[in-house]
Scaffold this motif. Structure first.
Motif: not given
Length: 445
Positions: A381-389, A394-395, A434-445
């Motif tokens: 659930k939620g919107a992981p791509l809107e998380d600041a981290g 990504i940037a 890819v690994e860095a972004v995936c890790a950031a997404v996993r941290a919030v889901v």
């Protein structure tokens, strides 16, 4: 306004849950039928399906919905999605419906809708149908209830159409072809069409039982086809998905040829023959940068659309292109149809093999792909791509790839997944990003 039911390719979900219950499917039939009731003529809807078990239930639920608002129903049974599009137009139907979840496992199912012109519905049409789903249903008077019938010659009509796209002067005599139908909708039509054109056909994935669609076979599992190609010493292997609107090819050495390479082949062939329109082709943001560089050497352009074959087609129609597709194997040739067609695309590829006399490993290998990696992160659930981290990660990775690569992150339109893709000249950097972004997404889901 965000759509509640429709995704990038119709309505899709787990059978007997959410939008895929019989009650909801019947309402979809009522809403779609009511939307296309216009004029004084007797209205008709054509319904096809793939081979998953729930197709029987959904076919009857849709039939009840359509007939209850006054539409006649024509059922064609298991048929490829492009066949439904073609038959909708040729039979002058007001609406076409394909019951399929494409490459998904049997537990899922879905509804794809086509207008009377054979094209998938616009966003506006889908929004209007969604609005009707939320409102009251106006049922037909008893005398105006629709009728339902099944036609038996749909398979032959589609085979004839597919064969008509193959150059009349050519035959497939002497070509040994393995065809993998994913235990799906094309399990009869694809082998028959190839055999009628003269090929020696070796069949795979042609024993559907309601549960085995896409299970270890088809375009999403090319390793099964590759093993069979090498075992049979075949010239080429063709893999379709569950509803046969997608194509992946395997060459005689067992190497996979994806949609990007196939689009390169079709672009070059059409350009040489003077039949390519639009000055190039249309692909999506997912297509490899190597394809773009290859087309530039031919003086051609690559226009990029959003992910989803419907968006590719929209850009093709707007820009006057006649070839487009996706890396995943949705290939659209508007000279031959109104939607992606795995069998028709395969016949165009086989025509190139016959005309050149070259092995598939040479004829279908037009460019060296940039290193590219795609990973999925599932979320509840939620919107992981809107998380600041996540946005900061990504940037940071976009900065590292700037100038020699690119990063693409998007939410799947059919599943609860975040798709993270990177490509560039440096394979190690691609993987790290890819690994860095995936890790950031996993941290919030």
């Amino acid at each position: 306004m965000a759509r509640k039911y429709f995704g990038t390719d119709g309505i899709r979900g787990l059978t007997n849950q959410g939008a895929m219950t019989p009650e909801m499917v019947m309402r979809v039939g009522q809403a779609a039928g009511a939307h296309f009731l216009n004029g004084g003529h007797k209205h008709r809807v054509l319904i096809g399906k793939d081979t998953r078990l729930s197709g029987y239930m959904m076919e009857q639920a849709l039939t009840a919905g359509f007939t209850s608002v006054g539409m006649d129903v024509v059922q064609v049974g298991p048929m490829p999605t492009p066949a439904v599009a073609m038959l909708t137009r040729s039979m002058r139907a007001d609406l076409g419906v394909m019951i399929s979840a494409s490459h998904n496992p049997y537990q899922d199912n879905g509804i794809k809708l086509f207008g009377p012109d054979g094209y998938k519905l616009s966003d506006a049409d889908e929004a209007a149908i969604e609005a009707r789903l939320e409102g009251p249903v106006t049922l037909a008077e008893p005398a105006a209830i629709g009728r339902a019938r099944r036609i038996d010659d749909a398979r032959g009509r589609y085979i004839h159409h597919a064969k008509s796209t193959f150059p009349e002067a050519l035959r497939l005599d002497g070509l040994r072809v393995v065809i993998d139908c994913a235990h799906g909708a094309a399990y009869r039509v694809a082998p028959e069409a190839l055999w009628e054109l003269g090929a020696e056909v070796i069949k795979l994935g042609v024993e559907p039982n309601g549960f085995n669609i896409n299970d270890g076979v088809g375009s999403t599992h090319p390793a099964t086809l590759a093993a069979r190609v090498k075992e049979a010493r075949a010239d080429v292997g063709i893999a379709l998905d569950g509803d046969a609107d997608r194509l992946i090819v395997v060459d005689e050495k067992g190497a996979t040829v994806d949609g990007d390479q196939l689009m390169a082949v079709m672009a070059a062939s059409g350009h040489a023959a003077g039949t390519l329109r639009g000055g190039g082709i249309v692909a999506t943001v997912m297509s490899n940068m190597g394809l773009e560089r290859y087309l530039q050497t031919l003086g051609l352009t690559l226009a990029r659309a959003k992910v989803g074959d419907r968006y590719v087609l929209e850009m093709m129609r707007e820009g006057g292109f006649n070839v487009g597709g996706e890396q995943s194997g949705h290939l659209i040739m508007t000279d031959h149809g109104t939607t992606g067609d795995g069998l028709v695309a395969a016949l165009q590829v086989l025509a190139v093999l016959v005309e050149t006399g070259e092995p598939a490993s040479k004829a279908l290998n037009r460019f060296k792909p940039f290193p590219q990696l795609l990973k999925n992160v599932r979320y509840a659930k939620g919107a992981p791509l809107e998380d600041a981290g996540v946005q900061a990660a990504i940037a940071a990775e976009e900065g590292k790839l700037a100038g020699n690569g690119r990063l693409l992150i998007r939410k799947s339109g059919t599943e609860p997944l975040i798709r993270v893709m990177a490509e560039g000249e440096d394979a190690a950097q691609v993987r790290a990003s890819v690994e860095a972004v995936c890790a950031a997404v996993r941290a919030v889901v």
